[in-house]
Scaffold this motif. Sequence first.
Motif, PDB file in Angstrom:
ATOM      1  N   GLU A   1       0.834  -1.206   0.000  1.00  0.00           N
ATOM      2  CA  GLU A   1       0.000   0.000   0.000  1.00  0.00           C
ATOM      3  C   GLU A   1       0.866   1.253   0.000  1.00  0.00           C
ATOM      4  O   GLU A   1       0.607   2.189  -0.744  1.00  0.00           O
ATOM      5  CB  GLU A   1      -0.916  -0.005   1.222  1.00  0.00           C
ATOM      6  N   ASP A   2       1.903   1.253   0.803  1.00  0.00           N
ATOM      7  CA  ASP A   2       2.808   2.405   0.854  1.00  0.00           C
ATOM      8  C   ASP A   2       3.496   2.626  -0.488  1.00  0.00           C
ATOM      9  O   ASP A   2       3.673   3.763  -0.921  1.00  0.00           O
ATOM     10  CB  ASP A   2       3.851   2.222   1.955  1.00  0.00           C
ATOM     11  N   ALA A   3       3.863   1.548  -1.169  1.00  0.00           N
ATOM     12  CA  ALA A   3       4.510   1.671  -2.482  1.00  0.00           C
ATOM     13  C   ALA A   3       3.554   2.269  -3.506  1.00  0.00           C
ATOM     14  O   ALA A   3       3.937   3.128  -4.301  1.00  0.00           O
ATOM     15  CB  ALA A   3       5.005   0.305  -2.957  1.00  0.00           C
ATOM     16  N   PHE A   4       2.289   1.840  -3.485  1.00  0.00           N
ATOM     17  CA  PHE A   4       1.301   2.416  -4.388  1.00  0.00           C
ATOM     18  C   PHE A   4       1.078   3.893  -4.084  1.00  0.00           C
ATOM     19  O   PHE A   4       0.976   4.714  -4.991  1.00  0.00           O
ATOM     20  CB  PHE A   4      -0.038   1.671  -4.299  1.00  0.00           C
ATOM     21  N   LYS A   5       0.979   4.218  -2.799  1.00  0.00           N
ATOM     22  CA  LYS A   5       0.781   5.617  -2.416  1.00  0.00           C
ATOM     23  C   LYS A   5       1.950   6.478  -2.872  1.00  0.00           C
ATOM     24  O   LYS A   5       1.753   7.583  -3.374  1.00  0.00           O
ATOM     25  CB  LYS A   5       0.602   5.744  -0.903  1.00  0.00           C
ATOM     26  N   GLU A   6       3.156   5.965  -2.705  1.00  0.00           N
ATOM     27  CA  GLU A   6       4.332   6.718  -3.126  1.00  0.00           C
ATOM     28  C   GLU A   6       4.299   6.978  -4.632  1.00  0.00           C
ATOM     29  O   GLU A   6       4.562   8.093  -5.086  1.00  0.00           O
ATOM     30  CB  GLU A   6       5.601   5.959  -2.748  1.00  0.00           C
ATOM     31  N   GLY A   7       3.961   5.962  -5.397  1.00  0.00           N
ATOM     32  CA  GLY A   7       3.868   6.132  -6.847  1.00  0.00           C
ATOM     33  C   GLY A   7       2.761   7.087  -7.245  1.00  0.00           C
ATOM     34  O   GLY A   7       2.937   7.938  -8.122  1.00  0.00           O
ATOM     35  N   PHE A   8       1.614   6.963  -6.595  1.00  0.00           N
ATOM     36  CA  PHE A   8       0.497   7.838  -6.923  1.00  0.00           C
ATOM     37  C   PHE A   8       0.777   9.273  -6.485  1.00  0.00           C
ATOM     38  O   PHE A   8       0.403  10.217  -7.180  1.00  0.00           O
ATOM     39  CB  PHE A   8      -0.791   7.318  -6.290  1.00  0.00           C
ATOM     40  N   ASP A   9       1.474   9.438  -5.353  1.00  0.00           N
ATOM     41  CA  ASP A   9       1.869  10.779  -4.923  1.00  0.00           C
ATOM     42  C   ASP A   9       2.736  11.445  -5.988  1.00  0.00           C
ATOM     43  O   ASP A   9       2.610  12.638  -6.252  1.00  0.00           O
ATOM     44  CB  ASP A   9       2.629  10.732  -3.596  1.00  0.00           C
ATOM     45  N   GLY A  10       3.611  10.654  -6.610  1.00  0.00           N
ATOM     46  CA  GLY A  10       4.451  11.183  -7.685  1.00  0.00           C
ATOM     47  C   GLY A  10       3.624  11.624  -8.882  1.00  0.00           C
ATOM     48  O   GLY A  10       3.902  12.667  -9.485  1.00  0.00           O
ATOM     49  N   LEU A  11       2.598  10.859  -9.221  1.00  0.00           N
ATOM     50  CA  LEU A  11       1.710  11.222 -10.325  1.00  0.00           C
ATOM     51  C   LEU A  11       0.953  12.513 -10.004  1.00  0.00           C
ATOM     52  O   LEU A  11       0.852  13.409 -10.851  1.00  0.00           O
ATOM     53  CB  LEU A  11       0.729  10.093 -10.610  1.00  0.00           C
ATOM     54  N   ILE A  12       0.445  12.620  -8.790  1.00  0.00           N
ATOM     55  CA  ILE A  12      -0.256  13.830  -8.368  1.00  0.00           C
ATOM     56  C   ILE A  12       0.674  15.035  -8.462  1.00  0.00           C
ATOM     57  O   ILE A  12       0.307  16.085  -9.005  1.00  0.00           O
ATOM     58  CB  ILE A  12      -0.797  13.678  -6.929  1.00  0.00           C
ATOM     59  N   LYS A  13       1.883  14.886  -7.953  1.00  0.00           N
ATOM     60  CA  LYS A  13       2.849  15.988  -7.971  1.00  0.00           C
ATOM     61  C   LYS A  13       3.187  16.388  -9.406  1.00  0.00           C
ATOM     62  O   LYS A  13       3.276  17.577  -9.720  1.00  0.00           O
ATOM     63  CB  LYS A  13       4.110  15.571  -7.220  1.00  0.00           C
TER      64      LYS A  13
END
Length: 73
Positions: A15-27
């Motif tokens: 879950e943390d890995a997905f969040k990190e990747g999605f945070d990058g997309l948002i940014k």
Amino acid sequence: MNAAIEVDDSEILIEDAFKEGFDGLIKMIKNLIEFGQGQNEINMNVDSEQMTVFILSSMEVHWPSRLYKDKRY
């Protein structure tokens, strides 16, 4: 992307890995909007965070709301 739906029942590390990747997309999207504003290609009145959420939600990407447990996505 469908794998993210399975995150509900997965280990926290995934879950943390997905969040990190999605945070990058948002940014990235937010930065593109702000860059466009700096180039006078996007109206300065556009809220880059709200527009980012709109763009992602309009792509019919439903898994971020489950991943973040946040209905704004």
